[in-house]
Design an enzyme around this catalytic site. Sequence first.
Site, mmCIF file in Angstrom:
data_model
loop_
_atom_site.group_PDB
_atom_site.id
_atom_site.type_symbol
_atom_site.label_atom_id
_atom_site.label_comp_id
_atom_site.label_asym_id
_atom_site.label_seq_id
_atom_site.Cartn_x
_atom_site.Cartn_y
_atom_site.Cartn_z
ATOM 1 N N HIS A 1 0.796 -1.096 -0.096
ATOM 2 C CA HIS A 1 -0.085 0.015 0.048
ATOM 3 C C HIS A 1 0.943 1.400 0.266
ATOM 4 O O HIS A 1 1.952 1.170 0.482
ATOM 5 C CB HIS A 1 -0.863 0.121 1.359
ATOM 6 C CG HIS A 1 -1.699 -1.211 1.486
ATOM 7 N ND1 HIS A 1 -2.378 -1.607 2.697
ATOM 8 C CD2 HIS A 1 -2.375 -2.205 0.451
ATOM 9 C CE1 HIS A 1 -2.968 -2.661 2.341
ATOM 10 N NE2 HIS A 1 -2.926 -2.987 1.228
ATOM 11 N N LYS B 1 5.202 7.253 7.367
ATOM 12 C CA LYS B 1 4.567 6.617 8.651
ATOM 13 C C LYS B 1 5.698 6.004 9.487
ATOM 14 O O LYS B 1 6.549 5.648 8.717
ATOM 15 C CB LYS B 1 3.389 5.628 8.398
ATOM 16 C CG LYS B 1 3.773 4.645 7.389
ATOM 17 C CD LYS B 1 2.582 3.708 6.839
ATOM 18 C CE LYS B 1 2.722 3.098 5.485
ATOM 19 N NZ LYS B 1 1.503 2.466 4.924
ATOM 20 N N TYR C 1 0.510 2.294 13.823
ATOM 21 C CA TYR C 1 1.122 3.086 12.776
ATOM 22 C C TYR C 1 0.875 4.567 13.279
ATOM 23 O O TYR C 1 0.122 4.680 13.789
ATOM 24 C CB TYR C 1 0.144 2.901 11.249
ATOM 25 C CG TYR C 1 0.165 1.716 10.702
ATOM 26 C CD1 TYR C 1 0.675 1.180 9.828
ATOM 27 C CD2 TYR C 1 -1.031 0.841 11.535
ATOM 28 C CE1 TYR C 1 0.398 -0.087 9.209
ATOM 29 C CE2 TYR C 1 -1.233 -0.430 11.005
ATOM 30 C CZ TYR C 1 -0.451 -0.908 9.627
ATOM 31 O OH TYR C 1 -0.733 -2.208 9.330
ATOM 32 N N ASP D 1 -6.253 -6.098 -2.029
ATOM 33 C CA ASP D 1 -4.749 -6.859 -2.318
ATOM 34 C C ASP D 1 -4.953 -7.757 -3.286
ATOM 35 O O ASP D 1 -3.904 -7.881 -4.269
ATOM 36 C CB ASP D 1 -4.184 -7.223 -0.922
ATOM 37 C CG ASP D 1 -3.948 -6.192 0.291
ATOM 38 O OD1 ASP D 1 -4.060 -4.884 -0.155
ATOM 39 O OD2 ASP D 1 -3.884 -6.466 1.320
#
Length: 183
Positions: A63, A72, A132, A168
């Site tokens: 992603h 991130k 995250y 995905d």
Amino acid sequence: MKATGVPAIAGARLFEPTLHSDERGFFCRTFDADVVRSAGLDPDAFVQDSVSRSARGVLRGLHLRSGAGEAKLVRCSYGRIFDVVVDLRADSPTYLGRVFLELSGDAQTTLYIPAGCAHGFQTLTATADVSYRIDRRHDPAEDVTIAFDDPELAIPWPLPALSTSPRDREAPSLAEVLRRREK
């Protein structure tokens, strides 16, 4: 806590905490604004914290976000994961570089992933929680997914992909994503 670079991905960093362990378990600092700042990042840039829980074999990714991208901080807070980063920044000295690491709840190491890099992971233990810290609010219209099993990337996933999301499973190849970006 110490910060080190990740040579395969320009700008990526690992933040390794000091674990204080005894018979009760351990304690550690997982985020320190001063250490983040000393690594050249703005600790105040992060605006959202998220967590995912996955079962063994679950594969999430690859992603990234279009537009300004999304930087991130990623940490496996419980269990173990096989973590993957692919540099998709055309102007980066490590363009198309890949890094594969194991992150674990035992080590509590945090990985900084610069904006413009794709990210994915696979759970290696019965359960894994991944935290995250993200520098932009989520906008689903900017979501980009690349096929985790793209032969061009040849990612050595350690387990069969026992579970993935429809997004995905149906993701386009890296070549297709790069073609779309050029338009």
